[in-house]
Design an enzyme around this catalytic site. Sequence first.
Site, PDB file in Angstrom:
ATOM      1  N   ILE A  12       0.834  -1.210   0.000  1.00  0.00           N
ATOM      2  CA  ILE A  12       0.000   0.000   0.000  1.00  0.00           C
ATOM      3  C   ILE A  12       0.870   1.262   0.000  1.00  0.00           C
ATOM      4  O   ILE A  12       0.641   2.197  -0.781  1.00  0.00           O
ATOM      5  CB  ILE A  12      -0.954   0.000   1.221  1.00  0.00           C
ATOM      6  CG1 ILE A  12      -1.866  -1.245   1.204  1.00  0.00           C
ATOM      7  CG2 ILE A  12      -1.782   1.286   1.274  1.00  0.00           C
ATOM      8  CD1 ILE A  12      -2.765  -1.396  -0.008  1.00  0.00           C
ATOM      9  N   GLY A 110      -5.877  -2.512   8.344  1.00  0.00           N
ATOM     10  CA  GLY A 110      -5.408  -3.590   9.211  1.00  0.00           C
ATOM     11  C   GLY A 110      -5.405  -3.204  10.675  1.00  0.00           C
ATOM     12  O   GLY A 110      -5.190  -4.057  11.546  1.00  0.00           O
ATOM     13  N   SER A 139     -10.312  -1.292   5.038  1.00  0.00           N
ATOM     14  CA  SER A 139      -9.620  -2.296   4.221  1.00  0.00           C
ATOM     15  C   SER A 139     -10.140  -2.295   2.781  1.00  0.00           C
ATOM     16  O   SER A 139     -11.140  -1.640   2.455  1.00  0.00           O
ATOM     17  CB  SER A 139      -9.835  -3.682   4.833  1.00  0.00           C
ATOM     18  OG  SER A 139     -11.146  -4.103   4.528  1.00  0.00           O
ATOM     19  N   CYS A 140      -9.494  -3.082   1.949  1.00  0.00           N
ATOM     20  CA  CYS A 140      -9.856  -3.136   0.525  1.00  0.00           C
ATOM     21  C   CYS A 140     -11.290  -3.629   0.323  1.00  0.00           C
ATOM     22  O   CYS A 140     -12.089  -3.005  -0.381  1.00  0.00           O
ATOM     23  CB  CYS A 140      -8.865  -4.018  -0.215  1.00  0.00           C
ATOM     24  SG  CYS A 140      -8.508  -5.584   0.620  1.00  0.00           S
ATOM     25  N   ASN A 141     -11.638  -4.750   0.953  1.00  0.00           N
ATOM     26  CA  ASN A 141     -12.995  -5.287   0.770  1.00  0.00           C
ATOM     27  C   ASN A 141     -14.046  -4.327   1.316  1.00  0.00           C
ATOM     28  O   ASN A 141     -15.103  -4.134   0.707  1.00  0.00           O
ATOM     29  CB  ASN A 141     -13.118  -6.651   1.463  1.00  0.00           C
ATOM     30  CG  ASN A 141     -12.515  -7.755   0.620  1.00  0.00           C
ATOM     31  OD1 ASN A 141     -12.793  -7.855  -0.569  1.00  0.00           O
ATOM     32  ND2 ASN A 141     -11.669  -8.572   1.222  1.00  0.00           N
ATOM     33  N   ARG A 168      -8.643 -13.159  -2.184  1.00  0.00           N
ATOM     34  CA  ARG A 168      -7.329 -13.610  -2.680  1.00  0.00           C
ATOM     35  C   ARG A 168      -6.519 -14.009  -1.436  1.00  0.00           C
ATOM     36  O   ARG A 168      -6.562 -13.345  -0.405  1.00  0.00           O
ATOM     37  CB  ARG A 168      -6.640 -12.513  -3.504  1.00  0.00           C
ATOM     38  CG  ARG A 168      -6.276 -11.238  -2.723  1.00  0.00           C
ATOM     39  CD  ARG A 168      -4.916 -11.330  -2.091  1.00  0.00           C
ATOM     40  NE  ARG A 168      -4.553 -10.172  -1.299  1.00  0.00           N
ATOM     41  CZ  ARG A 168      -4.720 -10.063   0.015  1.00  0.00           C
ATOM     42  NH1 ARG A 168      -5.343 -10.998   0.694  1.00  0.00           N
ATOM     43  NH2 ARG A 168      -4.262  -8.987   0.642  1.00  0.00           N
ATOM     44  N   HIS A 194     -16.099  -8.427   7.952  1.00  0.00           N
ATOM     45  CA  HIS A 194     -16.326  -7.347   6.974  1.00  0.00           C
ATOM     46  C   HIS A 194     -17.641  -6.603   7.230  1.00  0.00           C
ATOM     47  O   HIS A 194     -17.739  -5.408   6.967  1.00  0.00           O
ATOM     48  CB  HIS A 194     -16.325  -7.936   5.556  1.00  0.00           C
ATOM     49  CG  HIS A 194     -15.078  -8.709   5.258  1.00  0.00           C
ATOM     50  ND1 HIS A 194     -14.977 -10.070   5.463  1.00  0.00           N
ATOM     51  CD2 HIS A 194     -13.870  -8.305   4.812  1.00  0.00           C
ATOM     52  CE1 HIS A 194     -13.765 -10.477   5.136  1.00  0.00           C
ATOM     53  NE2 HIS A 194     -13.069  -9.436   4.745  1.00  0.00           N
ATOM     54  N   HIS A 220     -10.155  -9.732  -5.140  1.00  0.00           N
ATOM     55  CA  HIS A 220     -11.221 -10.412  -4.389  1.00  0.00           C
ATOM     56  C   HIS A 220     -12.490 -10.376  -5.234  1.00  0.00           C
ATOM     57  O   HIS A 220     -12.766  -9.380  -5.899  1.00  0.00           O
ATOM     58  CB  HIS A 220     -11.558  -9.674  -3.090  1.00  0.00           C
ATOM     59  CG  HIS A 220     -10.404  -9.400  -2.188  1.00  0.00           C
ATOM     60  ND1 HIS A 220      -9.758 -10.372  -1.475  1.00  0.00           N
ATOM     61  CD2 HIS A 220      -9.802  -8.234  -1.829  1.00  0.00           C
ATOM     62  CE1 HIS A 220      -8.811  -9.831  -0.725  1.00  0.00           C
ATOM     63  NE2 HIS A 220      -8.808  -8.538  -0.924  1.00  0.00           N
ATOM     64  N   GLN A 302      -7.179  -5.600  -4.459  1.00  0.00           N
ATOM     65  CA  GLN A 302      -6.809  -5.311  -3.073  1.00  0.00           C
ATOM     66  C   GLN A 302      -5.614  -4.378  -2.929  1.00  0.00           C
ATOM     67  O   GLN A 302      -5.533  -3.596  -1.986  1.00  0.00           O
ATOM     68  CB  GLN A 302      -6.538  -6.629  -2.328  1.00  0.00           C
ATOM     69  CG  GLN A 302      -5.177  -7.294  -2.573  1.00  0.00           C
ATOM     70  CD  GLN A 302      -5.085  -8.072  -3.882  1.00  0.00           C
ATOM     71  OE1 GLN A 302      -6.065  -8.198  -4.609  1.00  0.00           O
ATOM     72  NE2 GLN A 302      -3.912  -8.605  -4.176  1.00  0.00           N
TER      73      GLN A 302
END
Length: 340
Positions: A12, A110, A139-141, A168, A194, A220, A302
């Site tokens: 990142i 995170g 987070s990404c999701n 992933r 999530h 993902h 992601q």
Amino acid sequence: MRRVFVNGYGVIGRRVADAIARQTDMELIGIGKTKADYKARLAAVKGYRIYVPSEKEAQAFSSLGIEVAGLTADAVRASDVTIDATPDGVGAKNLSLYRELGKPAIFQGGEEADVGEVSFVAECNYDQARGRRYVRVVSCNTTGLCRVINALVKGIGLGSARVVIARRAADPEEVSKGPINAIVLDPVEVPSHHADDVRTVIKGFDIVTMAMKVPNTQVHIHSFIGRVSGQSITRDQVIEALASSRRILLLESKVGFKSTASLIELAREAGRPRGDLYEVVVWRDSISVSGNEVMFFMGVHQEAIVVPENVDAVRALVTDVPYRESASRTDASLGIPLKL
Ligand code: NAD
């Protein structure tokens, strides 16, 4: 000109540092790094100043001929804001340094939500982050889900969502992570974290998520089922809601988008740095409506999706720039939306 320090130069941090360097209203003070490796050398070649946590690391860098500009604390002091992109849990430990030096900071997904005053997705709650000291980019999701849910709540009055996430298993470089020949329910318990994370941004939203890890390093995939309360909806309304919202890319299988691989290939062919897809992808031809239910597949790259959020978070924290203006500047600098 706002001075920005990016602490942590991994998956990142590298992308965010490059994005900050592209902003005409920001100056990248430098990057924070712990390991003296080829990525540090490449950062130096780019002209990025490198800062390290202590003299011990400084010696390791010097022994490999990599110039160090100073210690992490020097860079935090010299900046208006730090973007902390260190591994899960390290950001929370760094918080005391940022507090001690009286400097604002942006953390990543995170970290636990309480590391910041606001959990941030630009399109959803930029204004809530304005003028704050500590913000967490989710987070990404969660970023992908929040963008899509926000668009559908506004566009069709979405009331709830049930989502199965095929995650992933690792980023491309993480050779020691698996699985390589199994699908791992992660977690077995329902809901996965999530759902709670989405609610840190879209308060009180009715969402249940289930997640598994699949042997793949890129993107993902979410199977999304949403419901509006009461009235029926049309497919066109759903498409219009998604298409008119920022950082959502509608793609169709008939021109070749049938897998995660084609998404990354698209970004590479389009000339995106590192093959990055900053947008959440929704397969247009998967969108299906039945009464008050809507279903579709979506994809989240992601490594890239949170990059524009970090740039906007800087403006939210330390400038007076309103959301639309910030997002337009960020998107123009990153080539969003991808032209196809
Ligand atoms: P990463 O391991 O790729 O990068 C972290 C970097 O920070 C590494 O280079 C590490 O050496 C360095 N580091 C460790 N301790 C440090 C310290 N004290 N000071 C400076 N640097 C230090 O991790 P990442 O994937 O970039 O994740 C960073 C954060 O972003 C995490 O919170 C993660 O959950 C979140 N995130 C990751 C992804 C992803 O898919 N990789 C997506 C969205 C959000």
